[in-house]
Write a protein that holds these residues in place. Structure first.
Motif, PDB file in Angstrom:
ATOM      1  N   ILE A 128       0.832  -1.203   0.000  1.00 44.12           N
ATOM      2  CA  ILE A 128       0.000   0.000   0.000  1.00 44.12           C
ATOM      3  C   ILE A 128       0.865   1.251   0.000  1.00 44.12           C
ATOM      4  O   ILE A 128       0.625   2.207  -0.746  1.00 44.12           O
ATOM      5  CB  ILE A 128      -0.945   0.006   1.212  1.00 44.12           C
ATOM      6  CG1 ILE A 128      -1.906  -1.179   1.145  1.00 44.12           C
ATOM      7  CG2 ILE A 128      -1.730   1.313   1.278  1.00 44.12           C
ATOM      8  CD1 ILE A 128      -2.659  -1.420   2.444  1.00 44.12           C
ATOM      9  N   ASN A 144      -4.830   2.768  -5.546  1.00 49.11           N
ATOM     10  CA  ASN A 144      -4.799   1.826  -4.431  1.00 49.11           C
ATOM     11  C   ASN A 144      -5.903   0.778  -4.584  1.00 49.11           C
ATOM     12  O   ASN A 144      -5.691  -0.404  -4.297  1.00 49.11           O
ATOM     13  CB  ASN A 144      -4.956   2.556  -3.102  1.00 49.11           C
ATOM     14  CG  ASN A 144      -4.840   1.607  -1.920  1.00 49.11           C
ATOM     15  OD1 ASN A 144      -3.780   1.082  -1.619  1.00 49.11           O
ATOM     16  ND2 ASN A 144      -5.968   1.370  -1.244  1.00 49.11           N
ATOM     17  N   ALA A 145      -7.084   1.219  -5.050  1.00 51.52           N
ATOM     18  CA  ALA A 145      -8.182   0.269  -5.265  1.00 51.52           C
ATOM     19  C   ALA A 145      -7.821  -0.729  -6.363  1.00 51.52           C
ATOM     20  O   ALA A 145      -8.110  -1.921  -6.251  1.00 51.52           O
ATOM     21  CB  ALA A 145      -9.467   1.010  -5.613  1.00 51.52           C
ATOM     22  N   PHE A 148      -5.278  -3.054  -4.797  1.00 53.09           N
ATOM     23  CA  PHE A 148      -5.854  -3.912  -3.775  1.00 53.09           C
ATOM     24  C   PHE A 148      -6.907  -4.848  -4.345  1.00 53.09           C
ATOM     25  O   PHE A 148      -7.284  -5.828  -3.706  1.00 53.09           O
ATOM     26  CB  PHE A 148      -6.459  -3.059  -2.655  1.00 53.09           C
ATOM     27  CG  PHE A 148      -6.419  -3.722  -1.315  1.00 53.09           C
ATOM     28  CD1 PHE A 148      -5.335  -3.559  -0.477  1.00 53.09           C
ATOM     29  CD2 PHE A 148      -7.462  -4.528  -0.882  1.00 53.09           C
ATOM     30  CE1 PHE A 148      -5.289  -4.174   0.763  1.00 53.09           C
ATOM     31  CE2 PHE A 148      -7.423  -5.149   0.352  1.00 53.09           C
ATOM     32  CZ  PHE A 148      -6.331  -4.970   1.182  1.00 53.09           C
ATOM     33  N   SER A 149      -7.376  -4.548  -5.561  1.00 49.59           N
ATOM     34  CA  SER A 149      -8.315  -5.479  -6.194  1.00 49.59           C
ATOM     35  C   SER A 149      -7.664  -6.839  -6.376  1.00 49.59           C
ATOM     36  O   SER A 149      -8.350  -7.849  -6.523  1.00 49.59           O
ATOM     37  CB  SER A 149      -8.780  -4.942  -7.544  1.00 49.59           C
ATOM     38  OG  SER A 149      -7.740  -4.971  -8.509  1.00 49.59           O
ATOM     39  N   VAL A 294     -14.983  -1.940  -5.342  1.00 47.71           N
ATOM     40  CA  VAL A 294     -13.925  -1.157  -4.703  1.00 47.71           C
ATOM     41  C   VAL A 294     -13.221  -0.250  -5.711  1.00 47.71           C
ATOM     42  O   VAL A 294     -12.853   0.882  -5.383  1.00 47.71           O
ATOM     43  CB  VAL A 294     -12.926  -2.092  -3.986  1.00 47.71           C
ATOM     44  CG1 VAL A 294     -11.693  -1.326  -3.549  1.00 47.71           C
ATOM     45  CG2 VAL A 294     -13.586  -2.738  -2.775  1.00 47.71           C
ATOM     46  N   ASN A 345     -15.248  -5.320   1.785  1.00 48.34           N
ATOM     47  CA  ASN A 345     -13.854  -5.018   1.463  1.00 48.34           C
ATOM     48  C   ASN A 345     -13.577  -3.520   1.454  1.00 48.34           C
ATOM     49  O   ASN A 345     -12.596  -3.065   0.851  1.00 48.34           O
ATOM     50  CB  ASN A 345     -13.486  -5.641   0.117  1.00 48.34           C
ATOM     51  CG  ASN A 345     -13.235  -7.129   0.216  1.00 48.34           C
ATOM     52  OD1 ASN A 345     -12.121  -7.563   0.476  1.00 48.34           O
ATOM     53  ND2 ASN A 345     -14.278  -7.922   0.035  1.00 48.34           N
ATOM     54  N   THR A 348     -10.152  -1.763   2.029  1.00 49.31           N
ATOM     55  CA  THR A 348      -9.247  -1.331   0.966  1.00 49.31           C
ATOM     56  C   THR A 348      -9.176   0.187   0.897  1.00 49.31           C
ATOM     57  O   THR A 348      -8.096   0.779   0.794  1.00 49.31           O
ATOM     58  CB  THR A 348      -9.731  -1.868  -0.395  1.00 49.31           C
ATOM     59  OG1 THR A 348      -9.779  -3.287  -0.330  1.00 49.31           O
ATOM     60  CG2 THR A 348      -8.815  -1.439  -1.521  1.00 49.31           C
ATOM     61  N   ASN A 351      -7.415   1.728   3.942  1.00 44.08           N
ATOM     62  CA  ASN A 351      -5.961   1.650   3.889  1.00 44.08           C
ATOM     63  C   ASN A 351      -5.354   2.849   3.173  1.00 44.08           C
ATOM     64  O   ASN A 351      -4.361   3.424   3.625  1.00 44.08           O
ATOM     65  CB  ASN A 351      -5.527   0.362   3.191  1.00 44.08           C
ATOM     66  CG  ASN A 351      -5.886  -0.870   3.991  1.00 44.08           C
ATOM     67  OD1 ASN A 351      -6.046  -0.831   5.208  1.00 44.08           O
ATOM     68  ND2 ASN A 351      -6.028  -2.001   3.310  1.00 44.08           N
TER      69      ASN A 351
END
Length: 448
Positions: A128, A144-145, A148-149, A294, A345, A348, A351
């Motif tokens: 991250i 980030n999404a 993080f996906s 997300v 989620n 995510t 974060n």
């Protein structure tokens, strides 16, 4: 051609950092969620004589490892650098997975899950932090999404592998496939993953930091590097104490939902009358909803404000899980599962919010401790779900409590996150302050 052009570093698009972190997180997600895929088989594995509570406890062992891995990540990344820690973490969990596959006893299996958790827990905060650092601030939540996906893509992969493998082989094959990153990801990370610019600057390697920034098109802050040590005590200075505590509590609730539902959703749906195949399909839809939802929410957060989008997302999770308790049919059932996957989620988005809230030199420490304390929720999640399922099986509570149990932490997370105030002005920030609902003018930012 001018001399300056000859000497200038070859430019690399910073999205490559996002891609490399995404690949690592895909297998992070697979290694964690595959345990939930294996739960029905584990319950039927006569040699170990497991029950739901014991399965929940075994599932929590990996999360105990993640707790300590996440807490250690801030200190280790500050000492050795995020790049080295990310690579080491990948190696650790990729070796522990095949060892779990050949475990002769439940004790050895649990020990392997514990060791894998150490690597999984240390990986996420630095992934991250690197993604946020190498992203345009106006695209921070979206990038980030996207990165993080990978976690939910790993969940989709686990569900698909379960649907293909379990009819013809036992659960051990699922864990053996966890060694794949050693071949598919590690060589690319060793070759292409850059070191953190903030780490290079903070450790006195300013020239290397400048070269890395120039290579990836990242603006280099001319202000002197902060001399404040990146340790947990710094998270409680400069009016950061209250938001730090709130982030810890929100992460606890958010990760309890993520790991509790990913562990127990197939069994919860089976207890509601669905077949194993249908239950695994629900897990697949759950994680598809997480990926799509997300990413969309990340883009909206950059435009509408992170905090309000995160709060709404947690509330959507609560509403979807609550409605699942009514046993809807057809399209509406799958729609609710997808929304529940997205909302569950929401961590995510939290974060990235945390990452932008702290100054650059505190980012890995702030993330590590938020996720570390949050791992307590992840540890509790599988056991919590197992206890509720046991109470349902014993007739102490109704079957709908399998769903209600995960509505409560979602509502609590929404309330706590809404209490976070905008980030206070701190000395020599390495990136523009982005806490709360502050927006960054994309036209004034370097394109990333």
């Amino acid at each position: 051609m001018s001399t300056s052009n000859l000497l200038s570093p070859r430019r690399v698009h910073p999205l490559w950092v996002v891609v490399l972190c995404w690949l690592a997180v895909v297998f992070d997600g697979y290694d964690l969620i595959v345990f939930g895929v294996a739960v029905p088989e584990l319950l039927e594995y006569k040699a170990w004589n497991l029950n739901p509570v014991l399965v929940g406890q075994v599932g929590s062992l990996g999360l105990v490892g993640m707790f300590f891995g996440a807490l250690a990540s801030g200190t280790l990344s500050g000492r050795y650098g995020p790049r080295k820690l990310l690579i080491t973490s990948l190696i650790v969990f990729s070796l522990a997975m095949p060892l779990a596959a050949i475990a002769p006893t439940l004790f050895v299996f649990g020990l392997c899950r514990l060791v894998a958790g150490l690597g999984l827990g240390a990986l996420m905060p630095v992934a991250i932090a690197l993604t946020v650092e190498f992203s345009n601030p106006a695209r921070r939540q979206l990038n980030n999404a996207l990165m993080f996906s990978g976690f939910s893509v790993g969940g989709i992969l686990a569900a698909v592998v379960g649907l293909v493998v379990l009819p013809v082989a036992d659960f051990r094959v699922l864990f053996a496939l966890g060694a794949a990153p050693l071949v598919l990801v590690l060589p690319f990370m060793l070759r292409f993953l850059p070191e953190s610019i903030a780490f290079l600057k903070h450790s006195g390697r300013e020239q290397q930091a400048r070269e890395t920034a120039a290579r990836y098109g990242i603006p280099f802050a001319e202000s002197p590097a902060s001399q404040e040590k990146a340790n947990p005590a710094a998270l409680f200075k400069n009016r950061l104490a209250t938001p730090t505590l709130l982030f810890w509590l929100v992460s606890f609730c958010g990760l309890l939902m993520v790991y509790g539902l990913n562990t127990w959703l197939p069994q919860i749906m089976r207890s509601s009358g669905y077949s194993l195949g249908s239950a695994l399909t629900f897990l697949l839809v759950f994680n598809i909803g997480a990926v799509v939802g997300v990413i969309v929410a990340g883009g909206l957060a950059d435009k509408l404000g992170e905090q309000r989008v995160i709060v709404v997302s947690f509330l959507m999770a609560a509403a979807a899980v609550l409605l699942l308790a009514t046993k809807p049919d057809g399209f509406f059932l799958y729609f609710l599962i997808a929304v529940a996957g997205f909302g569950s989620n929401t961590q995510t988005l939290v974060n990235a919010f945390v990452a932008g809230f702290y100054p650059a030199h505190l980012r890995p420490t702030g993330l590590g401790w938020a996720l570390g304390v949050g791992r307590l929720g992840a540890i509790v999640g599988p056991t919590y779900g197992g206890i509720v399922m046991s109470l349902v099986a014993a007739g102490a509570v109704g079957n709908t409590w399998n769903f209600y149990a995960f509505v409560i932490p979602s509502i609590i997370a929404a309330v706590l996150l809404s209490l976070v105030k905008k980030r206070p002005l701190l000395a020599t920030p390495a990136v523009p302050p982005l806490g709360g609902d502050e927006k960054v003018d994309a036209e004034k930012s370097a394109s990333a």
